[in-house]
Design a protein around this motif. Sequence first.
Motif, short mmCIF file in Angstrom:
data_model
loop_
_atom_site.label_atom_id
_atom_site.label_comp_id
_atom_site.label_asym_id
_atom_site.label_seq_id
_atom_site.Cartn_x
_atom_site.Cartn_y
_atom_site.Cartn_z
N ALA A 16 -3.33 6.21 -1.70
CA ALA A 16 -2.45 7.38 -1.81
C ALA A 16 -1.20 7.21 -0.95
CB ALA A 16 -3.20 8.65 -1.41
N VAL A 17 -1.38 6.63 0.24
CA VAL A 17 -0.24 6.40 1.13
C VAL A 17 0.66 5.31 0.55
CG1 VAL A 17 0.47 5.71 3.46
CG2 VAL A 17 -1.64 7.05 3.13
N TYR A 70 1.98 -5.06 -1.85
CA TYR A 70 1.01 -5.42 -2.87
C TYR A 70 0.13 -4.22 -3.21
CZ TYR A 70 -2.78 -7.41 -5.44
OH TYR A 70 -3.71 -7.64 -6.42
N LEU A 71 0.13 -3.85 -4.48
CA LEU A 71 -0.76 -2.79 -4.93
C LEU A 71 -1.66 -3.33 -6.02
CD1 LEU A 71 1.81 -1.08 -3.83
CD2 LEU A 71 0.90 0.72 -5.26
N GLU A 72 -2.93 -2.95 -5.98
CA GLU A 72 -3.84 -3.28 -7.07
C GLU A 72 -3.32 -2.63 -8.35
OE1 GLU A 72 -6.55 -5.15 -6.86
OE2 GLU A 72 -6.72 -5.34 -4.68
N LEU A 96 -0.87 0.58 -8.73
CA LEU A 96 0.49 0.39 -9.22
C LEU A 96 0.77 1.31 -10.41
CD1 LEU A 96 3.07 -1.23 -8.78
CD2 LEU A 96 2.20 -2.94 -10.38
N GLN A 97 -0.22 1.45 -11.27
CA GLN A 97 -0.04 2.34 -12.41
C GLN A 97 0.12 3.79 -11.94
OE1 GLN A 97 -3.13 2.73 -15.45
NE2 GLN A 97 -1.65 2.03 -16.96
#
Length: 192
Positions: free
Chosen positions: A75-76, A101-103, A107-108
């Motif tokens: 969330a952050v 980097y976001l999973e 990212l969606q």
Amino acid sequence: MSVLEELNGRSGNACELCGATSELNVYEVPPVSTGGIDGSILACATCIGQVENPETTDANHWRCLNDSMWSEYDAVKVVAWRMLSRLKSEGWPKDLLDMMYLEDDALQWAKATGEGLSEDEKIIHRDVNGVILQNGDSVVLVKDLKIKGSSQVAKQGTAVRRISLDRENAEYIEGKVGPTLTVIITKYVKKI
Ligand SMILES: [Zn+2]
């Protein structure tokens, strides 16, 4: 325990974006589908105010993302990603964004509000659960659908393959129900 209490514990009573320790509140990261602690952050009035009112955004305030973008909480990270996207024309936010980097799921989620996109890219089609739809996706009807111009009704549960998006309107997609190409309202479908 309330969400606020849980977030106070998680954050050590500090804004999870800038570290401020006063005027803290729960910010439910939109679009709110999960809610609860995983869908929320603890943030100060300054951060929440600027997140919600893009015209008041002060780029310098968001230097704090240098640290908070590395949060272990999605969330952050999602809010950090959105603010960096909003500010990327400043230069430094773009550099930070490139390092982030976001999973895929996160990212969606981050992209779900269209932050950082130009106005004409902001037409985002979402299914009944808020999942983003794209050309070529397959969906299933969550409601019986009257086929326009015929007496036919497509039953709830009917799959519609290879949909196409209405470029002008985020609420409509087109797809073939049986042999008939028809317009379908996005909130009556679920992506499969
Ligand atoms: Zn803050």
